[in-house]
Design a protein around this motif. Structure first.
Motif, PDB file in Angstrom:
ATOM      1  N   ALA A  34       0.827  -1.208   0.000  1.00  0.00           N
ATOM      2  CA  ALA A  34       0.000   0.000   0.000  1.00  0.00           C
ATOM      3  C   ALA A  34       0.858   1.253   0.000  1.00  0.00           C
ATOM      4  CB  ALA A  34      -0.933  -0.011   1.215  1.00  0.00           C
ATOM      5  N   LEU A  35       1.950   1.230   0.749  1.00  0.00           N
ATOM      6  CA  LEU A  35       2.840   2.392   0.796  1.00  0.00           C
ATOM      7  C   LEU A  35       3.588   2.563  -0.524  1.00  0.00           C
ATOM      8  CD1 LEU A  35       4.318   1.974   4.403  1.00  0.00           C
ATOM      9  CD2 LEU A  35       2.700   3.727   3.620  1.00  0.00           C
ATOM     10  N   VAL A  36       4.049   1.456  -1.093  1.00  0.00           N
ATOM     11  CA  VAL A  36       4.806   1.518  -2.346  1.00  0.00           C
ATOM     12  C   VAL A  36       3.947   2.047  -3.486  1.00  0.00           C
ATOM     13  CG1 VAL A  36       5.934   0.124  -4.123  1.00  0.00           C
ATOM     14  CG2 VAL A  36       6.477  -0.246  -1.707  1.00  0.00           C
ATOM     15  N   THR A  37       2.709   1.565  -3.565  1.00  0.00           N
ATOM     16  CA  THR A  37       1.829   1.970  -4.664  1.00  0.00           C
ATOM     17  C   THR A  37       1.110   3.280  -4.411  1.00  0.00           C
ATOM     18  OG1 THR A  37      -0.010   0.680  -3.735  1.00  0.00           O
ATOM     19  CG2 THR A  37       1.440  -0.431  -5.322  1.00  0.00           C
ATOM     20  N   GLY A  38       1.148   3.746  -3.174  1.00  0.00           N
ATOM     21  CA  GLY A  38       0.408   4.967  -2.835  1.00  0.00           C
ATOM     22  C   GLY A  38      -1.062   4.724  -2.575  1.00  0.00           C
ATOM     23  N   ALA A  39      -1.469   3.446  -2.553  1.00  0.00           N
ATOM     24  CA  ALA A  39      -2.880   3.112  -2.319  1.00  0.00           C
ATOM     25  C   ALA A  39      -3.120   2.952  -0.826  1.00  0.00           C
ATOM     26  CB  ALA A  39      -3.249   1.838  -3.067  1.00  0.00           C
ATOM     27  N   LEU A 109      -6.206  -5.090  -1.296  1.00  0.00           N
ATOM     28  CA  LEU A 109      -5.718  -5.530  -2.607  1.00  0.00           C
ATOM     29  C   LEU A 109      -6.640  -5.053  -3.726  1.00  0.00           C
ATOM     30  CD1 LEU A 109      -4.498  -9.175  -1.889  1.00  0.00           C
ATOM     31  CD2 LEU A 109      -3.129  -7.093  -2.121  1.00  0.00           C
ATOM     32  N   ARG A 110      -7.890  -4.835  -3.405  1.00  0.00           N
ATOM     33  CA  ARG A 110      -8.828  -4.304  -4.397  1.00  0.00           C
ATOM     34  C   ARG A 110      -8.302  -3.009  -5.011  1.00  0.00           C
ATOM     35  NH1 ARG A 110     -12.906  -0.535  -4.391  1.00  0.00           N
ATOM     36  NH2 ARG A 110     -14.781  -1.008  -5.620  1.00  0.00           N
ATOM     37  N   ASP A 111      -7.648  -2.198  -4.188  1.00  0.00           N
ATOM     38  CA  ASP A 111      -7.091  -0.929  -4.669  1.00  0.00           C
ATOM     39  C   ASP A 111      -5.625  -1.043  -5.074  1.00  0.00           C
ATOM     40  OD1 ASP A 111      -9.541   0.382  -4.111  1.00  0.00           O
ATOM     41  OD2 ASP A 111      -8.964   0.615  -2.005  1.00  0.00           O
ATOM     42  N   ILE A 112      -4.918  -2.004  -4.468  1.00  0.00           N
ATOM     43  CA  ILE A 112      -3.479  -2.117  -4.712  1.00  0.00           C
ATOM     44  C   ILE A 112      -3.175  -2.788  -6.045  1.00  0.00           C
ATOM     45  CG2 ILE A 112      -1.374  -3.248  -3.917  1.00  0.00           C
ATOM     46  CD1 ILE A 112      -2.374  -2.846  -1.050  1.00  0.00           C
ATOM     47  N   THR A 113      -3.850  -3.887  -6.359  1.00  0.00           N
ATOM     48  CA  THR A 113      -3.490  -4.663  -7.551  1.00  0.00           C
ATOM     49  C   THR A 113      -3.615  -3.867  -8.858  1.00  0.00           C
ATOM     50  OG1 THR A 113      -5.711  -5.651  -7.443  1.00  0.00           O
ATOM     51  CG2 THR A 113      -3.873  -6.934  -6.559  1.00  0.00           C
ATOM     52  N   PRO A 114      -4.622  -2.994  -9.024  1.00  0.00           N
ATOM     53  CA  PRO A 114      -4.634  -2.192 -10.260  1.00  0.00           C
ATOM     54  C   PRO A 114      -3.447  -1.242 -10.345  1.00  0.00           C
ATOM     55  CG  PRO A 114      -6.823  -2.244  -9.274  1.00  0.00           C
ATOM     56  CD  PRO A 114      -5.881  -2.818  -8.261  1.00  0.00           C
ATOM     57  N   GLU A 115      -3.003  -0.744  -9.184  1.00  0.00           N
ATOM     58  CA  GLU A 115      -1.873   0.191  -9.173  1.00  0.00           C
ATOM     59  C   GLU A 115      -0.561  -0.501  -9.543  1.00  0.00           C
ATOM     60  OE1 GLU A 115      -1.972   3.443  -8.817  1.00  0.00           O
ATOM     61  OE2 GLU A 115      -4.153   3.385  -8.626  1.00  0.00           O
ATOM     62  N   LEU A 116      -0.445  -1.782  -9.253  1.00  0.00           N
ATOM     63  CA  LEU A 116       0.767  -2.522  -9.632  1.00  0.00           C
ATOM     64  C   LEU A 116       0.898  -2.638 -11.148  1.00  0.00           C
ATOM     65  CD1 LEU A 116       0.649  -5.383  -6.958  1.00  0.00           C
ATOM     66  CD2 LEU A 116       2.203  -3.417  -6.996  1.00  0.00           C
TER      67      LEU A 116
END
Length: 330
Positions: A34-39, A109-116
């Motif tokens: 979450a921190l890495v992706t900003g999510a 992960l709902r918000d994190i996976t698209p950011e990856l």
């Protein structure tokens, strides 16, 4: 002051349960993503705080005491009145931790996976299904079995996911079935953590999103109240990459395995819902058939590993004679 009896046979209950250790690591990794992706999600922070509070409360109410070889039970029969109630509440709070952790990780992960922004694996999964089954399985089910009544039943089964697992876990713990609870809870936890890792490493969105040309038609009965439930399911999923493996399948299979082992009568009552839930993942166009196969394999792995880990984790811990002979607090 009372002196401990049965020198050399005073057993200790492990302070931590293996499923708690597993989710502590998983939540830390999700927080890092979450921190890495900003999510960064306030829901993640709030929910993690609640989980930490539940664990602290559980630890405080589950201090060193004698236990059966299968591990800690929900209640200490020697405790009475407020102490018994407090230990009961603390135990129930701890049983909820794995399932609350699942909600926290999935919503994050709902918000994190698209950011990856990893490439979607849907094309490879579609190719596998077509090469093995000769076509799109969800399309075949809709065309062959589709009806408003079946769509309603599939939606009900699909929505039962998670509730059945949590209810069975809490009821097992409350009834003092320690071995049953800990085996089931750890198997569910292993399933969740491995499955969520698959969401990150093997991202996909499913037939209902990726194959809009194949599934341009609505499901039978979608125009009525059923459609509202189906739309709500899709809205909850949002942009998540939550495809491979199918956790709806894996966790349902885990539950059915333990119902068969420990609650045979309940197994037969749950069987129609369980089978309906597995079928619903395909009928509702949420998964490819290969996702279900991976989910079944994951469930088998989780059940085998959970049993072995718990046999080691809750093995009798024998106090040294000198320590066992120490007087206990008055």
């Amino acid at each position: 002051m009372a002196v401990a009896r049965d020198r050399g046979d005073s057993r200790r209950v492990p302070l931590l349960w293996p499923e708690e250790c597993l989710f502590a690591v998983a939540l830390s990794l999700v927080a890092g993503l979450a921190l890495v992706t900003g999510a960064v999600s306030w829901a993640l922070i709030a929910a993690s705080t609640v989980l930490a509070g539940a664990l602290i409360a559980g630890f405080a109410l589950s201090r060193r005491r004698r236990a059966v070889a299968s591990g800690p039970t929900a209640l200490d029969a020697r405790a009475g009145g407020p102490a018994r109630l407090a230990r009961f509440v603390g135990g129930v709070a701890r049983t909820a931790v794995p399932f609350l952790s699942c909600l926290v990780i999935y919503s994050s992960l709902r918000d994190i996976t698209p950011e990856l922004d990893f490439p979607l694996v849907d094309p490879a999964l579609i190719e596998f299904d077509r090469s093995v089954f000769g076509g799109d399985v969800s399309r075949w089910l809709n065309d062959t079995l589709g009806s408003p009544a079946l769509t309603l039943f599939m939606a009900i089964c699909y929505l039962s996911y998670g509730l059945s697992q949590a209810a069975y876990a809490i009821s097992s713990f409350v009834r003092g079935h320690a071995r049953e609870y800990h085996d089931f809870a750890l198997a569910i936890s292993i399933t969740a953590v491995v499955g969520y890792s698959g969401y990150v490493l093997v991202p996909g969105v499913g037939p209902h999103i990726y194959q809009t040309d194949v599934y341009a038609d609505p499901l039978p009965g979608h125009e009525g109240s059923i459609g509202g439930a189906l739309d709500a399911i899709t809205a909850v999923q949002g942009p998540a990459r939550d495809l491979f493996p199918s956790l709806h399948t894996a966790m349902t299979v885990v539950l059915m395995v333990y119902l068969w082992r420990d609650a045979r009568r309940l197994f037969w009552w749950y069987l129609p819902i369980g089978l309906g839930l597995l079928l619903s993942t395909l009928y509702l166009r949420k998964h490819y058939a290969v996702d279900l196969l991976a989910g079944i394999a994951l469930a088998v792995l989780a059940v085998v590993v959970a049993g072995r880990v718990n046999r080691w984790w809750y093995r009798p811990r024998i106090d040294p004679p000198g320590e066992a002979a120490r007087p206990s607090a008055p």
